[in-house]
Design a protein around this motif. Structure first.
Motif, short mmCIF file in Angstrom:
data_model
loop_
_atom_site.label_atom_id
_atom_site.label_comp_id
_atom_site.label_asym_id
_atom_site.label_seq_id
_atom_site.Cartn_x
_atom_site.Cartn_y
_atom_site.Cartn_z
N SER A 1 0.80 -1.22 0.14
CA SER A 1 -0.06 0.00 0.09
C SER A 1 0.76 1.37 -0.20
CB SER A 1 -0.96 0.01 1.29
OG SER A 1 -0.14 -0.15 2.49
N GLY B 1 4.45 3.49 -1.06
CA GLY B 1 5.18 4.23 -2.32
C GLY B 1 6.15 3.16 -2.97
N GLY C 1 6.60 0.07 -2.18
CA GLY C 1 5.93 -1.22 -2.43
C GLY C 1 5.21 -1.32 -3.72
N PHE D 1 -1.48 -2.17 5.93
CA PHE D 1 -1.40 -2.00 7.52
C PHE D 1 -2.52 -1.14 7.92
CE2 PHE D 1 0.26 0.43 11.41
CZ PHE D 1 -0.10 -0.50 12.19
N ASN E 1 -3.80 1.67 5.48
CA ASN E 1 -4.22 2.23 4.18
C ASN E 1 -5.04 1.35 3.12
OD1 ASN E 1 -4.44 4.12 2.16
ND2 ASN E 1 -2.24 4.60 1.87
N VAL F 1 -2.26 -6.90 7.25
CA VAL F 1 -1.29 -7.71 7.86
C VAL F 1 -0.66 -6.34 8.95
CG1 VAL F 1 1.15 -8.56 7.99
CG2 VAL F 1 -0.63 -9.11 5.89
N ASP F 2 -0.48 -6.62 10.13
CA ASP F 2 0.38 -6.24 11.24
C ASP F 2 1.54 -6.75 11.11
OD1 ASP F 2 1.65 -4.78 13.02
OD2 ASP F 2 -0.04 -4.34 14.21
N ALA G 1 8.20 -2.50 3.97
CA ALA G 1 7.36 -1.80 4.83
C ALA G 1 8.12 -1.14 5.74
CB ALA G 1 6.23 -2.87 5.44
N PRO H 1 7.53 1.96 9.42
CA PRO H 1 6.44 3.09 10.02
C PRO H 1 7.39 4.35 9.63
CG PRO H 1 7.94 2.12 11.70
CD PRO H 1 8.40 1.23 10.41
N ASP I 1 9.54 -2.51 12.41
CA ASP I 1 10.42 -2.82 11.36
C ASP I 1 11.37 -4.16 11.51
OD1 ASP I 1 11.62 -1.98 8.78
OD2 ASP I 1 12.86 -0.63 9.70
N THR J 1 18.72 0.91 4.12
CA THR J 1 19.13 2.27 3.69
C THR J 1 20.63 2.53 3.87
OG1 THR J 1 19.26 4.35 4.97
CG2 THR J 1 18.67 2.59 6.23
N GLY K 1 18.33 5.35 -0.94
CA GLY K 1 18.50 6.68 -0.51
C GLY K 1 17.35 7.56 -0.52
N TYR L 1 8.73 10.03 2.17
CA TYR L 1 9.02 11.38 1.78
C TYR L 1 7.81 12.45 1.94
CZ TYR L 1 10.39 15.32 -1.49
OH TYR L 1 10.47 16.70 -1.93
N1 LIG Z 1 11.00 6.76 0.92
C1 LIG Z 1 12.49 6.96 1.34
O1 LIG Z 1 13.19 8.13 0.89
C2 LIG Z 1 12.99 5.56 2.17
C3 LIG Z 1 14.40 5.89 2.42
C4 LIG Z 1 15.12 4.72 2.66
C5 LIG Z 1 14.51 3.75 3.13
N2 LIG Z 1 13.10 3.62 3.00
C6 LIG Z 1 12.28 2.65 3.83
O2 LIG Z 1 11.64 1.94 2.61
C7 LIG Z 1 10.25 1.28 3.28
C8 LIG Z 1 9.17 1.58 2.47
O3 LIG Z 1 8.95 2.93 2.63
P1 LIG Z 1 8.11 3.99 1.85
O4 LIG Z 1 8.79 5.35 1.54
O5 LIG Z 1 7.32 3.00 0.77
O6 LIG Z 1 7.03 4.23 2.96
P2 LIG Z 1 5.39 4.33 2.88
O7 LIG Z 1 4.93 5.05 1.51
O8 LIG Z 1 4.97 5.07 4.12
O9 LIG Z 1 5.09 2.82 3.06
C9 LIG Z 1 5.20 2.23 4.10
C10 LIG Z 1 4.77 0.87 3.91
O10 LIG Z 1 4.60 0.16 5.15
C11 LIG Z 1 3.41 -0.27 5.69
N3 LIG Z 1 3.42 -0.77 7.22
C12 LIG Z 1 3.94 0.21 8.30
N4 LIG Z 1 3.90 -0.45 9.17
C13 LIG Z 1 3.46 -1.70 9.03
C14 LIG Z 1 3.22 -2.76 10.00
N5 LIG Z 1 3.43 -2.92 11.29
N6 LIG Z 1 2.80 -3.88 9.41
C15 LIG Z 1 2.46 -3.90 8.00
N7 LIG Z 1 2.82 -3.05 7.05
C16 LIG Z 1 3.13 -1.62 7.72
C17 LIG Z 1 2.55 0.64 5.36
O11 LIG Z 1 0.98 0.32 5.39
P3 LIG Z 1 -0.17 1.29 5.45
O12 LIG Z 1 0.27 2.52 4.26
O13 LIG Z 1 -1.05 0.61 4.94
O14 LIG Z 1 -0.49 1.60 6.67
C18 LIG Z 1 3.05 1.06 3.82
O15 LIG Z 1 2.46 -0.19 2.97
C19 LIG Z 1 10.67 1.66 4.70
O16 LIG Z 1 10.88 0.71 5.71
C20 LIG Z 1 11.51 2.97 4.59
O17 LIG Z 1 11.92 3.09 6.00
C21 LIG Z 1 12.37 4.68 2.56
#
Ligand SMILES: NC(=O)c1ccc[n+]([C@@H]2O[C@H](COP(=O)([O-])OP(=O)(O)OC[C@H]3O[C@@H](n4cnc5c(N)ncnc54)[C@H](OP(=O)(O)O)[C@@H]3O)[C@@H](O)[C@H]2O)c1
Length: 262
Positions: free
Chosen positions: A23, A25, A27, A46, A48, A71-72, A100, A102, A124, A151, A195, A202
């Motif tokens: 759900s 970005g 993923g 989780f 959304n 899924v949690d 995934a 938070p 995480d 990361t 990155g 974001y």
């Molecule tokens: N975006 C960046 O710049 C960046 C950089 C480095 C690393 N990352 C890592 O990449 C991963 C994905 O990030 P993203 O940018 O795609 O963020 P995002 O759009 O906020 O997506 C986070 C995803 O994790 C799910 N989630 C959160 N807690 C959960 C739980 N307890 N059980 C199951 N699902 C859970 C969310 O579900 P819901 O939305 O349904 O609640 C959502 O699908 C994260 O680990 C983040 O730390 C991101």
């Protein structure tokens, strides 16, 4: 027979790819690229459900079947049920992707409450561990792969980023453990270090003021390529490592970070 004729398909025709974080970005971009490479998809949300349905609709438009469930990751039994359901529904799981995590408030260690650290580790690091354990029986059967988002901060630390770097360092070690222990069953495991990109988390980080223009400009300048990335660029790395094209690559972390962690 030419080399092209001998080339294995990127993914098996039976079974599915599980995308946890479908759900979100990153993923979503991964689920869509896996579908473009011929995979049926099981994905979760989780909180959304709308985001998960949007991803699912786009996977279906790409011509593939999709299974969506809540899924949690903190709930070990719930994670196991989702993997078992996906395997039953599609006749196996050949690929698991952990994308995934938070929202993570960016603070100095001196100001980050231990309770927040514990909570993020539960979502995480423990979440990824639950996912790995639930996936392994299915991945052994399929001789499949596990790929986790981490990361570049685990190589080059950025201040105020402990809630990203600490759990992702644990996740990298989980990935290495799977690679070392499960290779004899034909299972591979790799990580992709993401990155700063202009998708997913974001938006929340900008909205809440963790990322301001000064931070973003410094972040661009810290990268060899002098720009931020996109979820699609991350997905390219993930899908490669998950696919049979990477069949002799395991236990590695590929930094998809524009040259930040050099
Ligand atoms: N975006 C960046 O710049 C960046 C950089 C480095 C690393 N990352 C890592 O990449 C991963 C994905 O990030 P993203 O940018 O795609 O963020 P995002 O759009 O906020 O997506 C986070 C995803 O994790 C799910 N989630 C959160 N807690 C959960 C739980 N307890 N059980 C199951 N699902 C859970 C969310 O579900 P819901 O939305 O349904 O609640 C959502 O699908 C994260 O680990 C983040 O730390 C991101």
């Amino acid at each position: 027979m030419s080399a092209a004729d001998e080339r294995l398909p990127d993914f098996p025709s039976g079974g599915c790819a599980v995308v946890i974080g479908g759900s979100g970005g990153i993923g979503r971009a991964i689920a869509l690229q896996l579908a473009e490479h011929g995979c049926d998809i099981a994905l979760n949300y989780f909180s959304n459900v709308t985001g998960a349905e949007e991803t699912a609709a786009r996977v279906r438009r790409a011509g593939h079947e999709v299974h969506v469930g809540q899924v949690d990751l903190r709930d070990e039994a719930m994670v196991k049920s989702f993997l078992d359901e996906a395997a039953q529904h599609f006749g196996g799981v050949h690929t698991t992707v952990y994308a995934a995590g938070p929202y993570i408030p960016m603070r100095f260690v001196s100001q980050q409450p231990a309770a927040t650290f514990r909570d993020v580790m539960e979502h995480d690091a423990f979440g990824c561990y639950h996912l790995a354990q639930a996936s392994l029986p299915h991945l052994r059967t399929a001789k499949g792969s596990f790929t986790a988002i981490v990361t570049p901060a685990i190589r080059r630390y950025a201040t105020r980023d402990v809630l990203s770097a600490a759990p992702k360092a644990a996740i990298e070690q989980i990935v290495k453990a799977i690679a070392a222990e499960e290779g004899r069953f034909g299972v591979r495991a790799n990580a992709v270090g993401v990155g700063v990109i202009t998708d997913g988390l974001y938006h929340a980080l900008v909205d809440r003021g963790d990322f301001d223009e000064r931070f973003l400009e410094a972040s661009r300048q810290a990268k060899a390529l002098k720009r931020l990335g996109t979820a699609e660029e991350v997905a390219e790395g993930v899908v490669f490592l998950a696919s049979a094209r990477a069949r002799w690559i395991t236990g590695q972390t590929l930094m998809v970070d524009g040259g930040y962690a050099l």
